[in-house]
Scaffold this motif. Structure first.
Motif, PDB file in Angstrom:
ATOM      1  N   LEU A 160       0.885  -1.159   0.000  1.00  0.00           N
ATOM      2  CA  LEU A 160       0.000   0.000   0.000  1.00  0.00           C
ATOM      3  C   LEU A 160       0.923   1.208   0.000  1.00  0.00           C
ATOM      4  O   LEU A 160       1.829   1.296   0.831  1.00  0.00           O
ATOM      5  CB  LEU A 160      -0.880  -0.010   1.257  1.00  0.00           C
ATOM      6  CG  LEU A 160      -1.860   1.133   1.451  1.00  0.00           C
ATOM      7  CD1 LEU A 160      -2.981   1.047   0.414  1.00  0.00           C
ATOM      8  CD2 LEU A 160      -2.450   1.099   2.858  1.00  0.00           C
ATOM      9  N   THR A 161       0.732   2.127  -0.944  1.00  0.00           N
ATOM     10  CA  THR A 161       1.665   3.252  -1.069  1.00  0.00           C
ATOM     11  C   THR A 161       1.019   4.578  -0.709  1.00  0.00           C
ATOM     12  O   THR A 161      -0.200   4.723  -0.722  1.00  0.00           O
ATOM     13  CB  THR A 161       2.217   3.352  -2.509  1.00  0.00           C
ATOM     14  OG1 THR A 161       1.139   3.581  -3.406  1.00  0.00           O
ATOM     15  CG2 THR A 161       2.985   2.103  -2.893  1.00  0.00           C
ATOM     16  N   GLY A 162       1.872   5.531  -0.411  1.00  0.00           N
ATOM     17  CA  GLY A 162       1.452   6.899  -0.134  1.00  0.00           C
ATOM     18  C   GLY A 162       2.632   7.827  -0.312  1.00  0.00           C
ATOM     19  O   GLY A 162       3.779   7.379  -0.350  1.00  0.00           O
ATOM     20  N   LEU A 163       2.344   9.115  -0.401  1.00  0.00           N
ATOM     21  CA  LEU A 163       3.416  10.100  -0.561  1.00  0.00           C
ATOM     22  C   LEU A 163       4.159  10.352   0.732  1.00  0.00           C
ATOM     23  O   LEU A 163       5.286  10.832   0.718  1.00  0.00           O
ATOM     24  CB  LEU A 163       2.844  11.420  -1.096  1.00  0.00           C
ATOM     25  CG  LEU A 163       2.234  11.359  -2.486  1.00  0.00           C
ATOM     26  CD1 LEU A 163       1.668  12.720  -2.875  1.00  0.00           C
ATOM     27  CD2 LEU A 163       3.270  10.899  -3.507  1.00  0.00           C
ATOM     28  N   SER A 164       3.503  10.054   1.849  1.00  0.00           N
ATOM     29  CA  SER A 164       4.133  10.244   3.154  1.00  0.00           C
ATOM     30  C   SER A 164       3.389   9.393   4.163  1.00  0.00           C
ATOM     31  O   SER A 164       2.300   8.902   3.890  1.00  0.00           O
ATOM     32  CB  SER A 164       4.071  11.719   3.579  1.00  0.00           C
ATOM     33  OG  SER A 164       2.723  12.096   3.821  1.00  0.00           O
TER      34      SER A 164
END
Length: 146
Positions: free
Chosen positions: A21-25
């Protein structure tokens, strides 16, 4: 309102295929179900005293990216980690996936809002308006991964 729990479910289903699961921060987000928002809206319609009031429909708790990934892994029974990546990398991966520009722009904007803390809000407005507590994210995820 906060971010839809149902949108997280869709993201989770895609992310589980890759285990990430990805995110910018690392960020915190309070997820609210559409069902809870509908119950709150119904409560506003059948009860008086809301003239001029401003409400924010949220879930009962905010979760970091790592906490979201852990909860999704727990409820789905599949491994999932949270990983932050730079904006350019996210955009590039979405372009490689062949998504339309409008979709890429929407996803990036949402991730930037997450990073800004725009969805790290918890109120009691769902319960105040509907007469019942907002559903917690674990129960919403559990239902979707049955």
């Amino acid at each position: 309102m906060s971010y839809y729990a149902e949108a997280l479910i869709n993201e989770a289903q895609m992310s589980l295929a890759h285990g990430v699961l990805t995110g910018l921060s690392e960020n915190k987000v309070s997820f609210v179900s559409r069902e809870d928002l509908a119950a709150a809206a119904a409560g506003m319609l059948v009860n008086e005293g809301h003239d001029g009031a401003i409400y924010t429909g949220t879930g009962p708790e905010s979760f970091t990216g790592a906490e979201r990934a852990e909860l999704i892994a727990k409820t789905s029974g599949k491994p999932l980690i949270f990983f932050t990546l730079p904006l350019e990398t996210l955009q590039g991966q979405l372009e490689q996936a062949g998504l339309p520009t409008a979709v890429i722009t929407a996803i990036v904007s949402i991730q930037q809002n997450f990073s800004n803390g725009d969805f790290d809000i918890v109120t009691g407005d769902i319960e105040k308006l509907s007469g019942r507590p907002a559903r917690n994210l674990e129960s919403i995820l559990s239902e979707s991964f049955k």
